[in-house]
Write an enzyme that holds these catalytic residues in place. Structure first.
Site, PDB file in Angstrom:
ATOM      1  N   LYS A 183       0.892  -1.177   0.000  1.00  0.00           N
ATOM      2  CA  LYS A 183       0.000   0.000   0.000  1.00  0.00           C
ATOM      3  C   LYS A 183       0.922   1.216   0.000  1.00  0.00           C
ATOM      4  O   LYS A 183       1.460   1.611   1.029  1.00  0.00           O
ATOM      5  CB  LYS A 183      -0.876  -0.023   1.263  1.00  0.00           C
ATOM      6  CG  LYS A 183      -2.222   0.657   1.114  1.00  0.00           C
ATOM      7  CD  LYS A 183      -2.173   2.125   0.799  1.00  0.00           C
ATOM      8  CE  LYS A 183      -1.778   2.949   2.004  1.00  0.00           C
ATOM      9  NZ  LYS A 183      -1.546   4.372   1.637  1.00  0.00           N
ATOM     10  N   SER A 237       5.021   7.748  10.132  1.00  0.00           N
ATOM     11  CA  SER A 237       4.990   8.501  11.387  1.00  0.00           C
ATOM     12  C   SER A 237       4.826   7.565  12.589  1.00  0.00           C
ATOM     13  O   SER A 237       4.256   6.476  12.481  1.00  0.00           O
ATOM     14  CB  SER A 237       3.847   9.511  11.360  1.00  0.00           C
ATOM     15  OG  SER A 237       2.619   8.840  11.246  1.00  0.00           O
ATOM     16  N   THR A 238       5.304   8.021  13.718  1.00  0.00           N
ATOM     17  CA  THR A 238       5.173   7.228  14.941  1.00  0.00           C
ATOM     18  C   THR A 238       3.699   7.041  15.298  1.00  0.00           C
ATOM     19  O   THR A 238       3.291   5.962  15.759  1.00  0.00           O
ATOM     20  CB  THR A 238       5.969   7.898  16.075  1.00  0.00           C
ATOM     21  OG1 THR A 238       7.353   7.898  15.692  1.00  0.00           O
ATOM     22  CG2 THR A 238       5.831   7.149  17.387  1.00  0.00           C
ATOM     23  N   VAL A 240       1.085   6.751  13.295  1.00  0.00           N
ATOM     24  CA  VAL A 240       0.489   5.667  12.492  1.00  0.00           C
ATOM     25  C   VAL A 240       1.141   4.334  12.860  1.00  0.00           C
ATOM     26  O   VAL A 240       0.476   3.292  12.872  1.00  0.00           O
ATOM     27  CB  VAL A 240       0.592   5.984  10.983  1.00  0.00           C
ATOM     28  CG1 VAL A 240       0.139   4.799  10.146  1.00  0.00           C
ATOM     29  CG2 VAL A 240      -0.257   7.204  10.643  1.00  0.00           C
ATOM     30  N   GLU A 258       9.506   1.324  11.098  1.00  0.00           N
ATOM     31  CA  GLU A 258      10.579   2.318  10.970  1.00  0.00           C
ATOM     32  C   GLU A 258       9.884   3.674  11.025  1.00  0.00           C
ATOM     33  O   GLU A 258       9.163   4.036  10.100  1.00  0.00           O
ATOM     34  CB  GLU A 258      11.326   2.090   9.657  1.00  0.00           C
ATOM     35  CG  GLU A 258      12.722   2.644   9.684  1.00  0.00           C
ATOM     36  CD  GLU A 258      12.740   4.071   9.209  1.00  0.00           C
ATOM     37  OE1 GLU A 258      12.628   4.961  10.081  1.00  0.00           O
ATOM     38  OE2 GLU A 258      12.834   4.298   8.014  1.00  0.00           O
ATOM     39  N   CYS A 292      13.843  10.512   7.596  1.00  0.00           N
ATOM     40  CA  CYS A 292      13.621  10.145   9.001  1.00  0.00           C
ATOM     41  C   CYS A 292      14.914  10.182   9.815  1.00  0.00           C
ATOM     42  O   CYS A 292      14.906  10.538  10.989  1.00  0.00           O
ATOM     43  CB  CYS A 292      12.997   8.769   9.085  1.00  0.00           C
ATOM     44  SG  CYS A 292      13.837   7.580   8.023  1.00  0.00           S
ATOM     45  N   GLU A 389       9.300  15.663  15.464  1.00  0.00           N
ATOM     46  CA  GLU A 389       9.830  15.562  14.107  1.00  0.00           C
ATOM     47  C   GLU A 389       9.149  16.607  13.230  1.00  0.00           C
ATOM     48  O   GLU A 389       7.937  16.562  13.019  1.00  0.00           O
ATOM     49  CB  GLU A 389       9.562  14.148  13.566  1.00  0.00           C
ATOM     50  CG  GLU A 389      10.237  13.882  12.249  1.00  0.00           C
ATOM     51  CD  GLU A 389      10.118  12.429  11.815  1.00  0.00           C
ATOM     52  OE1 GLU A 389       9.003  11.880  11.862  1.00  0.00           O
ATOM     53  OE2 GLU A 389      11.136  11.839  11.407  1.00  0.00           O
TER      54      GLU A 389
END
Ligand code: NAD
Length: 502
Positions: A183, A237-238, A240, A258, A292, A389
């Site tokens: 996806k 993202s953290t 999600v 990651e 990242c 971030e």
């Protein structure tokens, strides 16, 4: 499919077929807001169809039961064909995500193809059968650990390095014999759709690699919770990442995450300042800071802070922004208007907390989503801009009072993905590296993504590692097969339960 003046419409790839849907996603070039293409938007039903195709392909053994060497041969052929199509892949990538042509060539697509080849080599080199030492207690026996594919692997990818970060998942998954459903991010499905077609033209059986563009909360969430998906690999993202963990927990899937970072670039008082200034800027501003593992916090000795900021500013003024296809352009736009507004909000927030913008800090007029290279000085590590971030071209400078203090500040973060240390003393650099809690530490370097070593994060930067010689571990199940060598009933310890038959 289209005339030259029309925008091309791209279809999903499910079970070796092009599949359209009633819904369309429009892809925009972030550099000028022109329409790049449209793509069929998949929903939960398309995800179900893709997982079913992947499972059917897996069950037939058409890929999963090939020998690793056969898989490696096909993967190398695919890498060669992708290399032949490199200019097309570069254009697909940069038109959707705003990378400059230099970055798209070297990093985005160049690395993607090289790393895919590395995974082909791993299929050859990996220890698929690992004999354990002969055991003599409680009976004589030999165990062999088999590594076997998991089944259907889901890959959910972000927009910053669409093909590269997708192939970090697809590569080891295929090398191990899994089937895959990808996806892609809503902004950037084109390069992996093209790669899937290249793969099928070069020997990957239909259904082994499926690509379903779609919305994260709909198609992505369905994939992350699908009962027939055995493993989910995610970069993004953290927030999600946490949601994917929750969704994956329903059927106890294996996961690799990651996530974000807030990397420190630690300048020690003996650093070669010419190299450190360029290195710190390189570490932060590549791909407009949308990496990242970027070094977004420059930790600088307090007594050279003013000089260092002045040198950063002078050097950063030479970073040019312009058309992304122009080889002279240094830095491109950010991905979309939402990110642009979010980045500016972080900068205004830092000013409100007492920091000073030493360079940039503004959007450029459109079209396109541009943010100036920005340096924010007078930052403390408790400010929001130092903790969260930003994902834009924003470097914050934080003073430190020596190595211990720098290490404390560096580690005072929810994240732990990557760090750099700038010093003229290798032993000192190594000593600092040992105390940094992050998955990568580069001494006198930045953005060193080497496919032969693991990459991933401590703390809330993720779970597991990608790349490196053990990359297939995360895409295989370990099965221990025990072969009894005792020679008969008499040698067995079954009397723990059963009395000896005379
Ligand atoms: P995101 O995490 O929202 O999106 C990444 C992927 O997850 C996309 O494919 C998206 O469709 C999918 N997704 C979103 N919600 C989902 C859900 N509920 N279930 C399953 N899949 C879902 O990232 P973003 O919104 O594009 O960017 C926001 C921030 O994330 C950035 O500002 C940055 O801080 C971070 N980010 C990090 C990376 C990285 O490389 N670690 C990459 C992109 C973004």
């Amino acid at each position: 499919m289209t005339t030259a003046t029309e925008v091309q419409h791209h279809l999903m790839r499910i079970g070796g077929q092009d599949v359209d849907s009633g819904r369309i996603m429009t892809l925009i070039d972030p550099s000028d807001e022109s329409v790049v293409a449209t793509v069929a938007q998949g929903d939960a039903a398309h995800v179900d169809a893709a997982v079913a195709a992947a499972k059917a392909a897996f069950d037939t053994g058409v890929w999963s039961r090939k020998t690793p060497q056969e898989r490696a041969t096909v993967m190398r052929r695919i890498a060669d064909a992708a290399n032949d199509a490199i200019e097309h892949l570069i254009e697909l990538e940069l038109s959707c995500n705003g990378a400059t042509i230099r970055q798209a060539t070297g990093f985005h697509i160049g690395y993607a193809i090289t790393h895919f080849s590395y995974f082909a080599d791993l299929a050859d080199a990996y220890a698929w059968r690992r004999p354990a030492p002969i055991m003599t207690f409680p009976t004589l026996a030999q165990s062999v650990v088999h590594r076997e594919p998991i089944g259907v692997v889901a890959a959910i990818a972000p927009w910053n390095f669409p093909l590269l970060l997708t192939l970090w998942k697809v590569g080891p998954a295929l090398a191990a014999g899994n089937s895959v459903v990808v996806k892609p991010d809503e902004h950037t499905p084109l390069s992996i759709l093209e790669f899937a077609r290249i793969a099928e033209r070069n020997g990957l059986p239909p259904g082994v690699l499926n690509v379903v563009p779609g919305d994260g909360r709909e198609a992505g969430a369905r994939l992350a919770s699908h009962p027939d998906v055995g493993k989910i690999a995610f970069t993004g993202s953290t927030a999600v990442g946490r949601e994917i963990m929750r969704l994956a927990s329903g059927t106890v899937k294996q996961i690799t995450l990651e996530l974000g970072g807030k990397g420190p670039s630690i300048v020690l008082d003996d650093a070669d300042l010419d190299m450190a200034v360029d290195g710190v800027l390189y570490g932060c501003f590549v791909h407009s800071g949308q990496v990242c593992e970027s070094g977004t916090r420059a930790l600088v000795p307090r007594d050279i802070q003013d000089e260092f900021v002045a040198r950063l500013v002078e050097r950063a003024k030479t970073v040019t922004m312009g058309p992304t296809r122009d080889w002279d352009t240094d830095m491109g736009p950010v991905i979309n208007a939402t990110q642009q507004a979010r980045i500016l909000d972080y900068i205004r927030g830092a000013e409100a907390e007492g920091a000073q913008v030493a360079l940039g800090g503004q959007a450029l007029d459109g079209p396109g989503f541009w943010v100036q290279p920005t340096i924010v000085a007078g930052v403390t590590n408790d400010m929001r801009i130092a903790r969260e971030e930003v994902f834009g071209p924003v470097l914050v400078v934080i003073p430190h009072d020596g190595d211990d203090d720098a290490i404390t500040i560096a580690n005072d973060s929810d994240y732990g993905l990557a760090a750099s240390v700038w010093t003229s003393d290798n032993a000192r650099g190594l000593a600092v590296a040992e105390r940094i809690r992050s998955g990568s530490v580069w001494i006198n370097d930045a953005h060193q993504i080497n496919c032969q070593v693991p990459f991933g994060g401590y703390k809330q930067s993720g779970i597991g590692r990608e790349l490196g010689p053990d990359a297939l571990d995360a895409y295989t199940e370990a099965k221990t097969v025990h072969l009894d060598l005792s020679g008969g009933r008499a040698a067995k310890p079954y009397d723990i339960l059963l009395s000896h038959a005379d």
